[in-house]
Design an enzyme around this catalytic site. Structure first.
Site, PDB file in Angstrom:
ATOM      1  N   LYS A 176       0.964  -1.266   0.132  1.00 16.84           N
ATOM      2  CA  LYS A 176      -0.059  -0.144  -0.062  1.00 16.84           C
ATOM      3  C   LYS A 176       0.939   1.163   0.057  1.00 16.84           C
ATOM      4  O   LYS A 176       0.679   2.047  -0.911  1.00 16.84           O
ATOM      5  CB  LYS A 176      -0.989   0.121   1.443  1.00 16.84           C
ATOM      6  CG  LYS A 176      -1.421   1.283   1.731  1.00 16.84           C
ATOM      7  CD  LYS A 176      -2.161   1.265   2.754  1.00 16.84           C
ATOM      8  CE  LYS A 176      -1.612   1.209   4.178  1.00 16.84           C
ATOM      9  NZ  LYS A 176      -1.170   2.668   4.558  1.00 16.84           N
ATOM     10  N   ASN A 177       1.917   1.249   0.838  1.00 17.82           N
ATOM     11  CA  ASN A 177       2.744   2.484   1.039  1.00 17.82           C
ATOM     12  C   ASN A 177       3.735   2.759  -0.164  1.00 17.82           C
ATOM     13  O   ASN A 177       4.631   3.645  -0.158  1.00 17.82           O
ATOM     14  CB  ASN A 177       3.577   2.521   2.368  1.00 17.82           C
ATOM     15  CG  ASN A 177       2.242   2.546   3.599  1.00 17.82           C
ATOM     16  OD1 ASN A 177       1.236   3.037   3.199  1.00 17.82           O
ATOM     17  ND2 ASN A 177       2.970   2.350   4.769  1.00 17.82           N
ATOM     18  N   CYS A 219      -3.980  12.044  13.018  1.00 20.92           N
ATOM     19  CA  CYS A 219      -4.861  10.602  12.861  1.00 20.92           C
ATOM     20  C   CYS A 219      -4.583  10.159  14.389  1.00 20.92           C
ATOM     21  O   CYS A 219      -3.974  10.711  15.080  1.00 20.92           O
ATOM     22  CB  CYS A 219      -4.449   9.893  12.087  1.00 20.92           C
ATOM     23  SG  CYS A 219      -2.922   9.066  12.187  1.00 20.92           S
ATOM     24  N   ARG A 226       0.855  14.342  13.394  1.00 23.17           N
ATOM     25  CA  ARG A 226       1.516  14.067  11.870  1.00 23.17           C
ATOM     26  C   ARG A 226       1.481  15.302  10.942  1.00 23.17           C
ATOM     27  O   ARG A 226       0.827  15.508  10.115  1.00 23.17           O
ATOM     28  CB  ARG A 226       0.552  12.836  11.316  1.00 23.17           C
ATOM     29  CG  ARG A 226       0.774  11.677  12.288  1.00 23.17           C
ATOM     30  CD  ARG A 226       0.026  10.555  11.643  1.00 23.17           C
ATOM     31  NE  ARG A 226       0.854  10.010  10.428  1.00 23.17           N
ATOM     32  CZ  ARG A 226       0.628   9.011   9.720  1.00 23.17           C
ATOM     33  NH1 ARG A 226      -0.660   8.406  10.095  1.00 23.17           N
ATOM     34  NH2 ARG A 226       1.182   8.570   8.760  1.00 23.17           N
ATOM     35  N   ASP A 252       4.821  20.250   7.931  1.00 23.76           N
ATOM     36  CA  ASP A 252       5.311  21.223   7.820  1.00 23.76           C
ATOM     37  C   ASP A 252       6.753  21.216   7.035  1.00 23.76           C
ATOM     38  O   ASP A 252       6.933  22.062   6.175  1.00 23.76           O
ATOM     39  CB  ASP A 252       5.876  21.946   9.293  1.00 23.76           C
ATOM     40  CG  ASP A 252       6.514  20.720  10.005  1.00 23.76           C
ATOM     41  OD1 ASP A 252       6.035  19.556  10.078  1.00 23.76           O
ATOM     42  OD2 ASP A 252       7.618  20.841  10.553  1.00 23.76           O
ATOM     43  N   ASP A 258       5.472   0.683  11.748  1.00 21.92           N
ATOM     44  CA  ASP A 258       4.236  -0.114  11.447  1.00 21.92           C
ATOM     45  C   ASP A 258       4.210  -1.526  12.078  1.00 21.92           C
ATOM     46  O   ASP A 258       3.333  -2.229  11.694  1.00 21.92           O
ATOM     47  CB  ASP A 258       4.174  -0.130   9.765  1.00 21.92           C
ATOM     48  CG  ASP A 258       3.891   1.525   9.532  1.00 21.92           C
ATOM     49  OD1 ASP A 258       4.056   1.893   8.287  1.00 21.92           O
ATOM     50  OD2 ASP A 258       3.691   2.159  10.524  1.00 21.92           O
ATOM     51  N   ARG A 315      -8.373  -0.839   5.329  1.00 17.78           N
ATOM     52  CA  ARG A 315      -7.379   0.250   4.812  1.00 17.78           C
ATOM     53  C   ARG A 315      -5.812  -0.476   4.262  1.00 17.78           C
ATOM     54  O   ARG A 315      -5.479   0.160   3.237  1.00 17.78           O
ATOM     55  CB  ARG A 315      -6.877   1.379   5.649  1.00 17.78           C
ATOM     56  CG  ARG A 315      -8.201   1.966   6.137  1.00 17.78           C
ATOM     57  CD  ARG A 315      -8.031   3.251   6.943  1.00 17.78           C
ATOM     58  NE  ARG A 315      -6.955   4.027   5.962  1.00 17.78           N
ATOM     59  CZ  ARG A 315      -6.550   5.256   6.475  1.00 17.78           C
ATOM     60  NH1 ARG A 315      -7.047   5.767   7.591  1.00 17.78           N
ATOM     61  NH2 ARG A 315      -5.773   5.985   5.996  1.00 17.78           N
TER      62      ARG A 315
END
Ligand code: EPZ
Length: 420
Positions: A22-23, A116, A121, A124, A307, A399
């Protein structure tokens, strides 16, 4: 709302095929904005976040066709550069359209992603880097309003913190900028490396791929003749299934993986006493005679991935002794601890350090998922717990994990998806 009913205490067996990452897929889908031709991306995982980003591109005017795990994306018809709040709030990685939209069109409006569950998160670092590349950036009513009418220009960007999507945004912006951009303190995750490789194969001059200093020479807004490609396997999904084998003390094999992407995870599993067999595209984990406690400090790649922190907290409950887990990337990524306690876990939290006491006999419970990886930790605990567990709010799982219950059922787990 769906929930998973799991009857735990069963050994697993057999093989599981790992899906595309996914990432890796998210920035790669965003990079189609830079393409002058229809881009075909293969091995896409059927997970919610991928659908969300494809819908966002469609909302901007792009077209896509999704056939099995292959997407054909045509961005030639994009007629809007506004990524609206209602889409961005459902998936903060939508921020990945900021760099490519600004580079190609010279302006865009992207809703601030907001925080989240796992932390504030901020973005900037993304915005500061784009300003260094000549963009005017304002925040207006919750939107990032970015302008670079003359196009972006190369700059030397030093990231004060290593940021994965920040590096990816700037890579895509730099691809169409005028001149050379140097990113210092760049992220080195395999997902970042694949984006660099795809851009390089599409004609962008890039040096330092896979290192923390990347040099990109832009095409001065000349769109890319992007080559089709296949998404790399998901190292976090792979690590999660290895933990499923470990926590049920089973022998299972995970296929379609790139073992070196999981090095830190494999070392920790071996230190805990699990025997690991590796060949070029699969990994087999064997039961441990004794599961030893572990010390984990999360860090950027190639360190131990944040993760995988929640999954290892669940696994540490099986260890004979106290394990220490330090979460260094996000300020609030221990929410799974309170839910794990409902299974009977003994976990002490002090700031960003968790002490996990084992071995603990887990009993089935009703628990609630709070974020993607926390929810996978609850599933792992339910697999090891005696009796029946119900994991609620599994839209978090959907997700990032393709066909989770089918894959677990194929491994012999008793898992079913039910409606509340
Ligand atoms: C990516 O998020 C992943 N998401 C996350 O995976 C992963 O946990 C994270 O990298 C760390 O590996 C995607 O790739 C889509 P960061 P990202 O920018 O890019 C701070 C999952 O489970 N920071 O590398 O948003 C930030 O607060 C998800 O699949 C700033 O301060 O993470 C954090 O403390 C969860 N300012 C640290 O840097 C910025 O401008 C790392 O964040 C950007 C980041």
């Amino acid at each position: 709302m769906d929930f998973l009913r799991i009857v735990g205490g069963k050994r697993l067996h057999g093989d599981v095929a790992i899906s595309g990452a996914k990432n890796a897929a998210l920035p790669l889908i965003a990079s189609s904005i830079l393409s002058k031709r229809v881009l075909t991306i293969d091995n896409l995982p059927h997970v919610k976040d991928i659908k969300t980003l494809l819908k966002l591109l469609q909302h901007l005017g792009a077209n896509y066709k999704l056939i099995d795990n292959k997407a054909h994306i045509d961005t030639s018809m994009i007629n809007s550069t506004t990524a609206t709040y209602d889409i961005v709030r459902t998936m903060r990685a939508s921020i990945l359209v900021l760099g490519p939209l600004l580079a190609r069109f010279g302006h865009c409006e992207v809703s601030l992603p907001g925080g989240c569950a796992i932390g504030e998160r901020p973005i900037d670092l993304h915005l500061k880097a784009l300003q260094q590349m000549g963009a005017q950036i304002n925040i207006e009513s919750g939107y990032v309003v970015a302008k670079a009418p003359q196009g972006l220009r190369g700059a030397t960007i030093i990231f004060d913190k290593i940021t994965v999507t920040g590096t990816e945004n700037i890579l895509m912006a730099a691809a169409l900028a005028k001149g050379t951009t140097t990113i210092i303190n760049a992220a080195k995750e395999p997902e970042v490396v694949q984006l660099c490789e795809v851009l390089q194969d599409s004609g962008v001059e890039i040096e330092g791929i896979g290192t923390d200093e990347i040099k990109i020479t832009g095409t001065e807004r000349e769109l890319l003749n992007m080559k089709d490609f296949s998404v790399i396997p998901d190292r976090i999904e792979a690590g999660t299934y290895l933990c499923a084998g470990a926590i049920t003390n089973s022998k299972i094999k995970i296929k379609n993986v790139i073992p070196q992407h999981l090095e830190a995870i494999l070392v920790k599993l071996q230190q805990m006493g699990f025997e690991i067999d590796i060949d070029n595209s699969s990994i087999t984990i064997h039961p441990a005679s004794k599961i030893s406690p572990i010390e984990i400090v999360t860090s950027e790649y190639p360190g131990f991935p944040t993760d995988m922190q929640a999954q290892f907290m669940a696994l540490a409950l099986m260890a004979e002794g106290a394990s220490i887990i330090e979460e260094r990337l996000f300020e609030n990524r221990f929410m799974h601890a309170s839910e794990l306690r409902r299974f009977g876990a003994k976990i002490q939290l002090k700031g960003n350090i968790a002490t996990v006491f084992g071995p603990t006999k887990l009993n089935g419970a009703d628990v609630m998922a709070t974020d993607l990886r926390a929810s996978s930790a609850l599933v792992l605990a339910a697999l090891a717990a005696d009796g029946t567990s119900n994991v609620h709010r599994i839209y978090h799982l959907d997700r990032g994990y393709e066909n989770l219950e089918e894959k677990l059922q194929a491994l012999g787990a008793s898992v079913e998806r039910l409606q509340e």
